[in-house]
Enzyme design. Sequence first.
Site, short mmCIF file in Angstrom:
data_model
loop_
_atom_site.label_atom_id
_atom_site.label_comp_id
_atom_site.label_asym_id
_atom_site.label_seq_id
_atom_site.Cartn_x
_atom_site.Cartn_y
_atom_site.Cartn_z
N GLY A 45 38.16 -50.42 -90.56
CA GLY A 45 37.55 -49.18 -89.96
C GLY A 45 37.99 -48.57 -88.52
N ILE A 99 45.60 -47.52 -73.99
CA ILE A 99 44.92 -47.00 -75.31
C ILE A 99 45.83 -45.99 -76.13
CG2 ILE A 99 42.94 -45.45 -76.10
CD1 ILE A 99 42.25 -48.17 -74.42
N GLY A 115 37.73 -53.32 -79.60
CA GLY A 115 36.76 -53.36 -80.60
C GLY A 115 35.59 -54.39 -80.46
N GLU A 116 35.93 -55.29 -79.77
CA GLU A 116 34.85 -56.16 -79.54
C GLU A 116 34.05 -55.77 -78.15
OE1 GLU A 116 34.19 -58.27 -81.91
OE2 GLU A 116 36.49 -58.62 -82.87
MO1 MOS Z 1 35.39 -59.55 -85.15
S1 MOS Z 1 33.58 -60.49 -85.16
O1 MOS Z 1 36.22 -60.72 -84.78
O2 MOS Z 1 35.52 -59.14 -86.64
#
Ligand code: MOS
Length: 731
Positions: free
Chosen positions: A460, A622, A697-698
């Site tokens: 995603g 970015i 993302g995290e």
């Molecule tokens: Mo993320 S929890 O490493 O998909």
Amino acid sequence: MSPQPQAAVGAPLSRVDGRLKVTGQARYAAEHDVDGTVHAVIVDAAIGRGRITSIDTREALAHPGVLRVIHHENAPKLPYRENTASNNPPGRRLRVFQDDEVLFHGQPVAVVIATTLEAAQHGAGLVKVGYDAEQPSTDLHRAEPDKPTTYARGDAEAALRTADVRLDLEYRLARNHHNAMEPHATVARWDGNKLTVWDKTQWVVGTQTELSAVFGLPLDSVRVISPFVGGAFGSGLRCWPHTVVAALAAREAKRPVKLVLSRRQQYFGTGYRPSYEYRLRLGSDRRGRLRAMAHEMDAETSSYETFTETVMPAGQMLYSTPNVSQAYRTVPLDVNTPLWMRGPGFATASFVIESALDELAAKLGIDPIELRRRNEPSEDESSGLPFSTRRLRECCTVGAREFGWHRRSARPRSRREGNWLIGMGMAVGVYETQRNQAQARVRLDADGTALVQAAASDMGPGTYTSQTQVAADALGLTMRTVTFRLGDSLFPPTPPHGGSQTMASVGSAVLDGCNRVRRQAITLAVEDRESPLYGVDAADIVVRGGRLHTKDSPARGETYRRLLARNNRTHLEALGSYAGAAGPRRHSFYAYNATFAEVAVDADLGLVRVRRMLGVYDAGRIISPKLAESQAIGGIVGGIGTALLEHTVTDHRDGRIVNANLADYLVPVNADVPEVKAIYLDGEDREADPLGVKGLGEVVHVGVAPAIANAVFNATGRRIRQLPITAEALL
Ligand code: MOS
């Protein structure tokens, strides 16, 4: 080589696969139609622990369309070789249908194969399983923990005794389930001794190694295909039992098999963020400078595997603290094994540390941002290494300005609008920058288009788009002339699509491969007497829009197409690679954020409504601003869920999850999500990786829950040390 002009990287481009997704042409695991496919439905254990005493399949087999029922009494013995090349935690992994033991409620005990989905579902309901049930142990607060993993520097206990200010706080964090939109699903097909699976996974290579180990096959006899993943948040980071069941069912039925977990089955068929009990004691001087922190964390795991996550580092490196002690204990329970879920470990630790810092700020009468400034370390105190980049202060400053932090009253319960109590809170977030070995194949064709392939995944975040951006600039092509393909174990191997490492790892391999191909083309041109670039210093040549030319006079040059045609080359090709974070560590690598929340709490009912959220991120360079913003919004929405709604509830009497559906397991809906704003600090991290990215993302998820909890305190004067923060807790 001359640096390439950057046209695609940094541009706010839309997803290259957007049209495929919105028109339904993007195929997800269960949508792969293979000729002659039959359907499989798992029968799951109805007890929380014990043994299977009988399985009666007569009625199921008599049902029209049902072909086979496989269970421990008739299943072949599977090799289940050891496999360290995937994400199996230490322990003895669940071996499907290999014995009569039930280890948790919902464990697969049989699979029904039928010509239609309806027949398989009905057949599954007709299988009669007899059990010898024992009392399962599923309550974290009542079970015996394993030996702790510990960390210590200085003497936390002594420093706590003499600290001017002390806090001793206990937190409880609920279990969360990933609950991605797309269900976990597998289509499996055997061609002789070769297995192909279309699977929902974040790591085709990991699933390939696991299936090869389970079935005792050579690695190249297993192919895993996963071009699209409809969200995963970590749930696809290992190969789950149902994927083995699908492959086994296909082999036994001698037909391709499709197996889709129901929403209910996701709750015990895949992992989850484990629940925690977390005690934090901290001591500071009167000016709020931390003297000591003592962390005691208990987390659930299964009886058969010991799952751990990075819940310890934040407490060691986020703030300057001379004395730190940590004890992290896993608690084996009769449950299925947990797995990483967005911002794993760090999100949990950050809720505790950031809530506690807010309490300390309130106790000392210091602004929460100022308190964090006073505890800013000058190096990573866990390793003594300098930070590669750490712009946390800047995140706080920019965030405070953009959010209007000066309008916050330090006194709780001082702003009211009708029946709503209004409050503001902030927290910071941190997540480790991970990089691992990756490869990518790059091929530039004589027609001037390029194909880039890497095993990779895109659950995603937009891997297709961002990797195309990197490749387009490095090759000097437009976005339209580059195709990036992923999600196939036949492509060059990549690490798991998790831990925010895809851009750093796969992106660096793509960059390397494209640089190699560009260099080949440039060499070809400068050595070709017929090229207008003959004899030019290769270092002076750049490629733009598929045309090679000298930096200083764009008129002097030629296209890839002409160059390759004249040289009778059908294509140029290279394998790009990236070694990952190999060699001695010279820096400490983390991404950071400051997250701000404004909430309104109903003074009578305790209902919490998030009004505004802002995240400011130090995530290095970015690549894809539009996708990065989308990640931040998603991370914040997930954080609202963790903070206020999400809670997997187990009935400890029999180990059953009672809310294994999206009606009772609450996730944020549009009405729960207010104005969300994301700001990425402009910059790059030259030490981290060739692209200068730190992963995003995290980190966008970390710090959201404590920012909301701190805003709830500011609104109400109530300190809720548990997640989720429910209306009941606030009454
Ligand atoms: Mo993320 S929890 O490493 O998909």
